[in-house]
Enzyme design. Structure first.
Site, PDB file in Angstrom:
ATOM      1  N   SER A 232     -28.824  29.149 -35.710  1.00  0.00           N
ATOM      2  CA  SER A 232     -28.179  29.175 -37.014  1.00  0.00           C
ATOM      3  C   SER A 232     -29.104  29.862 -38.022  1.00  0.00           C
ATOM      4  O   SER A 232     -29.509  31.005 -37.814  1.00  0.00           O
ATOM      5  CB  SER A 232     -27.810  27.756 -37.442  1.00  0.00           C
ATOM      6  OG  SER A 232     -26.935  27.757 -38.538  1.00  0.00           O
ATOM      7  N   GLU A 353     -17.784  28.062 -32.709  1.00  0.00           N
ATOM      8  CA  GLU A 353     -18.770  27.770 -33.754  1.00  0.00           C
ATOM      9  C   GLU A 353     -18.199  26.904 -34.873  1.00  0.00           C
ATOM     10  O   GLU A 353     -18.778  25.895 -35.266  1.00  0.00           O
ATOM     11  CB  GLU A 353     -19.293  29.082 -34.366  1.00  0.00           C
ATOM     12  CG  GLU A 353     -20.079  29.972 -33.435  1.00  0.00           C
ATOM     13  CD  GLU A 353     -21.521  29.519 -33.238  1.00  0.00           C
ATOM     14  OE1 GLU A 353     -21.913  28.492 -33.818  1.00  0.00           O
ATOM     15  OE2 GLU A 353     -22.248  30.205 -32.500  1.00  0.00           O
ATOM     16  N   HIS A 438     -20.744  24.805 -33.143  1.00  0.00           N
ATOM     17  CA  HIS A 438     -22.038  25.224 -33.664  1.00  0.00           C
ATOM     18  C   HIS A 438     -23.117  24.206 -33.307  1.00  0.00           C
ATOM     19  O   HIS A 438     -22.913  23.008 -33.491  1.00  0.00           O
ATOM     20  CB  HIS A 438     -21.938  25.362 -35.182  1.00  0.00           C
ATOM     21  CG  HIS A 438     -23.115  26.007 -35.824  1.00  0.00           C
ATOM     22  ND1 HIS A 438     -23.513  27.287 -35.536  1.00  0.00           N
ATOM     23  CD2 HIS A 438     -23.995  25.538 -36.757  1.00  0.00           C
ATOM     24  CE1 HIS A 438     -24.574  27.599 -36.270  1.00  0.00           C
ATOM     25  NE2 HIS A 438     -24.884  26.554 -37.012  1.00  0.00           N
TER      26      HIS A 438
END
Length: 575
Positions: A232, A353, A438
């Site tokens: 990320s 995600e 995610h």
């Protein structure tokens, strides 16, 4: 009967809640972990579960406080005697949120302290005599969290280090406005060229890599084989280090997990962004005071955070300052190997995600008893997850890999993580709710099944353990082989499917998919997508039943891709 059902549900939800934990002190120091580094002597402990040797809270820079707030980091001071490195370091200042598992009443509360530039080390068991000769690959993890949240203690590298004979380093760095702020006032009076930077968090990461180069040999690491990897915002930080001339030579490979290559012009960071420094700096110093480097550095920590809306703490990050990052930005230099740190690169994303974020979005879910998300509209939920996720991948993987390889840098590999076989809780299928959301790949990379707090035991179950652990083994094997040689190949033992590098041929298998046999297994596949195709699919999607829904999805897709704005056919007033 209804009361009985409600009672059962409440009991089940209580079982989901974190159990009160007995506060325990740090582990006992193990004399076998005594080491001497440039700062002095330290001693860590041996992890009982894995056998790895661990050192926590090792300082790599001087505390960035007082006159060193918003300055480039300086080397840490040494110490006398033996330093116990068994306790976790203090967190860098940040706001609590739902991701911490904190009660809603605590969301937005500032925790941590500015003296936070420490790192954790995980290594296979070695004696102090044998360690310098081991020359093991080093993997430096840069945590995510929008560069406003996160800390080293969330990531346990013991299993990865012990099983695959690598040295894992997990670093902390200044985050939020303390990590990234561009202001003419802050550039005043610096004694180092880097003091004129706006990317203080990036400089912390560079300083940590300098520490690794100097001292990692004492723990068995090879300073000439350093891999940086992050997820990320941590992946975006890896991209920034690829672009930074200040980081040249400090690492030899890079892995970007669900990251990005975006960065912000100085003019935007200082003047036009909603959180531009010329708007927040006067709020930090307070009414009646001039904005100077001195008044900004003297302001209380609470004033720094109070200058930003507590419900949307979103300072600018990754600033094209012309000091640490190129003035033209990260993406502008990656197609010219001479202008970036052209080391072997892996970049990839997860199949779903956005599901992690949508699972916390009240517009997409209802919360059973305030805790368990229930999807409101399955079709809309899937669409709201799919289109922004696909656009994320186009930007983070396809466009970036194309740019690097077309520019003459062929050492690029890409992946997609597809595992979505989580279990159920109260009949809610976490596989549909979270999917390959995610950050879901992180436990697989570390071999440590801690991510979702009280929901971990429902997501990572005994039923999915055999194939889940096998997939984790494969991911760790590829990651370590890449860290060892610069090419993931067939993994450490040479028995996995060949991971071929990216190619400009969209019809060729050029992306490795990570999944269990139920989902097709670990395999190469052709992956080709584009912003134009995503927009076309969006307008044809029957799950989006109204113009408002389509325009909302369109706005999410074009947010970071203004070149797509004209594709709405004037159907949306603003996308």
């Amino acid at each position: 009967m209804k009361r009985l059902v409600v009672a059962i549900a409440l009991l089940a939800l209580a079982a989901c809640s974190p159990k009160p934990k007995t506060v325990e002190g740090p582990p006992a120091a193990d004399p076998a972990t005594a080491r001497t580094i440039s700062g002095g002597q330290l001693v860590g402990f041996t992890d009982k579960a894995s056998g790895a040797q661990v050192w926590r809270g090792v300082p790599f820079a001087a505390p960035p406080v007082g006159p060193l707030r918003w300055r480039a980091p300086r080397p840490a001071a040494g110490w006398s005697g033996q330093r116990a490195s068994t306790a976790q370091a203090p967190w860098c200042p940040q706001q609590l949120s739902a991701l911490d598992g904190a009660p809603r009443a605590d969301w937005g509360r500032v925790v941590g302290q500015e003296d936070c530039l420490y790192l954790n080390i995980y290594a296979p068991p070695l004696s102090a005599v044998a360690a310098p000769a081991a020359k093991l690959p080093v993997m430096v993890w840069i945590h995510g969290g929008s560069n406003t949240w996160g800390r080293a203690q969330q990531y346990d590298g013991a299993a990865l280090a012990a099983r695959f004979k690598v040295v894992v380093v997990v670093i902390q760095y200044r985050i939020g406005a303390l990590g990234w702020m561009s202001s003419a006032a802050l550039r005043e009076g610096g004694s180092l060229p880097e003091d004129a930077s706006a990317n203080f968090g990036t400089l912390d990461q560079i300083r940590a890599l300098e520490w690794v180069r100097q001292d990692i040999g004492a723990f068995g690491g090879d300073a000439s084989r350093v891999t940086i990897f992050g997820e990320s915002a941590g992946g975006q930080n890896v991209a920034a280090l690829l672009a930074s001339p200040r980081a040249k030579g400090l690492f030899q490979r890079a892995i970007i997990q669900s990251g990005g290559f975006d960065s912000t012009p100085v003019a935007e960071a200082e003047h036009t962004d909603p959180f531009a420094s010329d708007k927040v700096a006067p709020l930090i110093v307070g009414a009646g005071k001039s904005v100077t480097g001195e008044t900004l550095r003297a302001a209380p920590l609470s004033a720094v955070f109070a200058a930003y809306r507590s419900d949307n703490y979103s300072p600018v990050r990754m600033i094209n300052d012309g000091v640490v990052l190129p003035a033209e930005g990260i993406r502008a230099v990656i197609d010219r190997p001479a202008t970036f740190n052209a080391v072997p690169v892996i970049t990839g994303t997860n199949h779903d995600e956005m599901k992690l974020f949508n699972a916390l979005n009240p517009r997409q879910v209802n919360f059973l008893f305030g805790k368990l998300p229930l999807i409101r509209d399955q079709g809309l939920y899937e669409a709201a997850s799919a289109y922004p996720t696909r656009m994320w991948r186009v930007n983070a993987v396809d466009r970036s890999a194309d740019a690097m390889t077309a520019g003459g840098h062929p050492a690029v590999w890409t992946y997609r993580f597809d595992w979505d076989e989580e279990g159920k809780v109260l009949g809610v299928d976490l596989g549909r709710l979270l999917g390959a959301g995610h950050s879901l790949e992180i436990p697989f990379v570390f071999g440590h099944w801690s991510l979702l707090g009280s929901f971990d035991r429902f997501a990572f179950t005994k039923g999915n353990a055999p194939t889940r652990i096998a997939l984790s083994d494969a991911m760790m094997s590829y990651w370590v082989q890449f860290a060892t040689t610069g090419d993931p190949g067939r993994g450490v033992d040479g028995k996995l499917p060949l991971w071929s590098p990216w190619t400009g041929d969209a019809a060729a298998p050029r992306t490795l998919l990570f999944d269990t046999p139920k989902g097709g297994g670990v395999r190469m596949a052709p992956e080709a997508d584009s912003g134009e195709k995503i927009v076309d699919d969006l307008w044809k999607d029957p799950a989006l039943k109204t113009l408002a829904q389509r325009c909302e999805m369109m706005a999410r897709v074009v947010r970071n891709n203004p070149e797509l704005r004209g594709l709405n056919g004037s159907r949306c007033k603003a996308d």
